[in-house]
Design an enzyme around this catalytic site. Structure first.
Site, PDB file in Angstrom:
ATOM      1  N   GLU A  23     -26.215  -2.105   5.568  1.00 40.05           N
ATOM      2  CA  GLU A  23     -26.422  -1.688   6.959  1.00 40.05           C
ATOM      3  C   GLU A  23     -27.443  -0.549   7.012  1.00 40.05           C
ATOM      4  OE1 GLU A  23     -24.484   1.284   8.694  1.00 40.05           O
ATOM      5  OE2 GLU A  23     -22.891   1.611   7.220  1.00 40.05           O
ATOM      6  N   LYS A 157     -13.239   5.210   8.013  1.00 39.17           N
ATOM      7  CA  LYS A 157     -13.482   6.656   8.051  1.00 39.17           C
ATOM      8  C   LYS A 157     -12.236   7.434   8.425  1.00 39.17           C
ATOM      9  CE  LYS A 157     -17.210   5.951  10.543  1.00 39.17           C
ATOM     10  NZ  LYS A 157     -17.802   4.658  10.205  1.00 39.17           N
TER      11      LYS A 157
HETATM   12  N1  PSU Z   1     -20.034   4.686   7.329  1.00 39.57           N
HETATM   13  C1  PSU Z   1     -20.770   5.745   6.907  1.00 39.57           C
HETATM   14  N2  PSU Z   1     -21.728   6.224   7.726  1.00 39.57           N
HETATM   15  C2  PSU Z   1     -22.005   5.620   8.922  1.00 39.57           C
HETATM   16  C3  PSU Z   1     -21.240   4.497   9.347  1.00 39.57           C
HETATM   17  C4  PSU Z   1     -20.268   4.070   8.513  1.00 39.57           C
HETATM   18  O1  PSU Z   1     -20.569   6.256   5.815  1.00 39.57           O
HETATM   19  O2  PSU Z   1     -22.921   6.064   9.589  1.00 39.57           O
HETATM   20  C5  PSU Z   1     -21.606   3.761  10.625  1.00 39.57           C
HETATM   21  C6  PSU Z   1     -21.534   2.249  10.333  1.00 39.57           C
HETATM   22  O3  PSU Z   1     -22.769   1.688  10.675  1.00 39.57           O
HETATM   23  C7  PSU Z   1     -20.436   1.757  11.220  1.00 39.57           C
HETATM   24  C8  PSU Z   1     -20.573   2.698  12.388  1.00 39.57           C
HETATM   25  O4  PSU Z   1     -20.587   0.411  11.573  1.00 39.57           O
HETATM   26  O5  PSU Z   1     -20.768   3.953  11.745  1.00 39.57           O
HETATM   27  C9  PSU Z   1     -19.397   2.683  13.304  1.00 39.57           C
HETATM   28  O6  PSU Z   1     -19.758   3.268  14.517  1.00 39.57           O
HETATM   29  P1  PSU Z   1     -18.824   3.074  15.805  1.00 39.57           P
HETATM   30  O7  PSU Z   1     -17.541   3.781  15.435  1.00 39.57           O
HETATM   31  O8  PSU Z   1     -19.559   3.743  16.933  1.00 39.57           O
HETATM   32  O9  PSU Z   1     -18.642   1.593  15.969  1.00 39.57           O
END
Ligand code: PSU
Ligand code: MN
Length: 298
Positions: A23, A157
């Site tokens: 990603e 996370k």
């Molecule tokens: N994991 C990381 N850093 C990030 C993300 C995940 O270590 O920046 C990003 C990924 O792209 C994931 C996104 O899909 O955060 C999720 O964002 P949201 O909670 O707004 O869907």
């Protein structure tokens, strides 16, 4: 949606060789400069070193790029105003020919279109704390349920409500498989304290489950704990997480900005230790993803 697949990637796919999608939101919005670009390159090198082909996914010039080259990686890492592209943003960003960094959700969908079955990331998005009020649940979960792709991640996370995230994945029919662990990892922390119902100890075991799951037309999560020597302590980080969530609420930071904000705040409050852990787990996940992609080809 027009795909622009890099020659190295399309050659590997045609020969049924191992490909790992990466990603790009983590490059544009998840890590600070200059370590974002260094890490993006290191992940690709790690995957190459194991004999698989990396394909960083992003949107550029009206196309979904599968296998960003040096110039595009540099732009994603260093330009201001790159759009964080989740599922709802894919069409608008393509139509405006803008530059988009794909989240796990968008990456999974584009990877599946290209015929790639393995995606590596840091931690997937999930159900945010307080979601019963905010309704904030990442599109990552639905995207994984809808596409035959295995996402290799250090769980979800720590800033999220991990128990609710597991509940949603259960409802969506997405298996979460511990890689050498019985517990759901929590990103910088090796264990969330939540039990998983399935575990494998190597990539071959993961590949056997993945094949079955893909034949259902759906994806899965392979959950890999952060390397021991880089892991942070649960209680210590939890205090910082609670503080950052409080600040975000007071300042009205929500929606797509919330995840990048919380990751940045944690990086600062742990004096870089969270950042080092984030990079270490990204690199481990990339290597496990390469092993899985290789196992799926045998
Ligand atoms: N994991 C990381 N850093 C990030 C993300 C995940 O270590 O920046 C990003 C990924 O792209 C994931 C996104 O899909 O955060 C999720 O964002 P949201 O909670 O707004 O869907
Ligand atoms: Mn969200």
């Amino acid at each position: 949606m027009k795909l622009a697949i890099a020659p190295e990637v399309s050659k590997a796919l045609a020969a049924v060789e191992a490909v790992v999608a990466l990603e790009s939101t983590v490059i544009a919005h998840g890590l600070p400069r200059p370590r974002n670009l260094e890490t993006a390159r290191a992940l690709e090198a790690d995957i190459h070193a194991l004999g698989a082909v990396p394909a960083t996914i992003a949107l550029s010039d009206g196309r979904a790029v599968v296998g960003a080259g040096d110039v595009l990686l540099d732009r994603l890492a260093n330009e201001d105003g790159v759009t964080k592209t989740s599922l709802r943003d894919i069409a608008p960003v393509l139509a405006s020919r803008g530059l988009g960094a794909t989240t796990v959700a968008a990456t999974v969908e584009i990877a599946a279109r290209a015929g790639i079955h393995v995606v590596a990331t840091g931690g997937i998005g999930g159900v945010h704390r307080g979601a019963e009020r905010s309704f904030d649940e990442s599109a990552d979960l639905e995207a994984i349920a809808r596409n035959p792709v295995c996402v290799v991640s250090a769980g979800a996370k720590l800033v999220l409500d991990l128990a609710l995230t597991l509940e949603r994945l259960e409802t969506l029919g997405v298996p979460v498989i511990g890689f050498g662990t019985d517990d759901l990892p929590a990103f910088y922390v090796r264990s969330s304290g939540l039990r998983l119902s399935h575990r494998v100890n190597d990539a071959l075991g993961a590949a056997r489950i993945a094949r079955e799951q893909f034949s259902r037309g759906s994806g899965m999560v392979l959950a890999v704990p952060v390397p021991l020597e880089m892991a942070l302590d649960h209680d210590e980080v939890e205090t910082d997480v609670m503080r950052s969530i409080g600040v975000a609420e007071r300042e009205g930071i929500r929606g797509a900005e919330l995840t990048p904000y919380l990751l940045r705040a944690l990086g600062e409050s742990t004096r870089g230790r969270a950042l080092d852990a984030n990079i270490a787990l990204l690199r481990l996940n990339a290597r496990v993803a390469a092993q899985l992609a290789l196992a799926l080809c045998t």
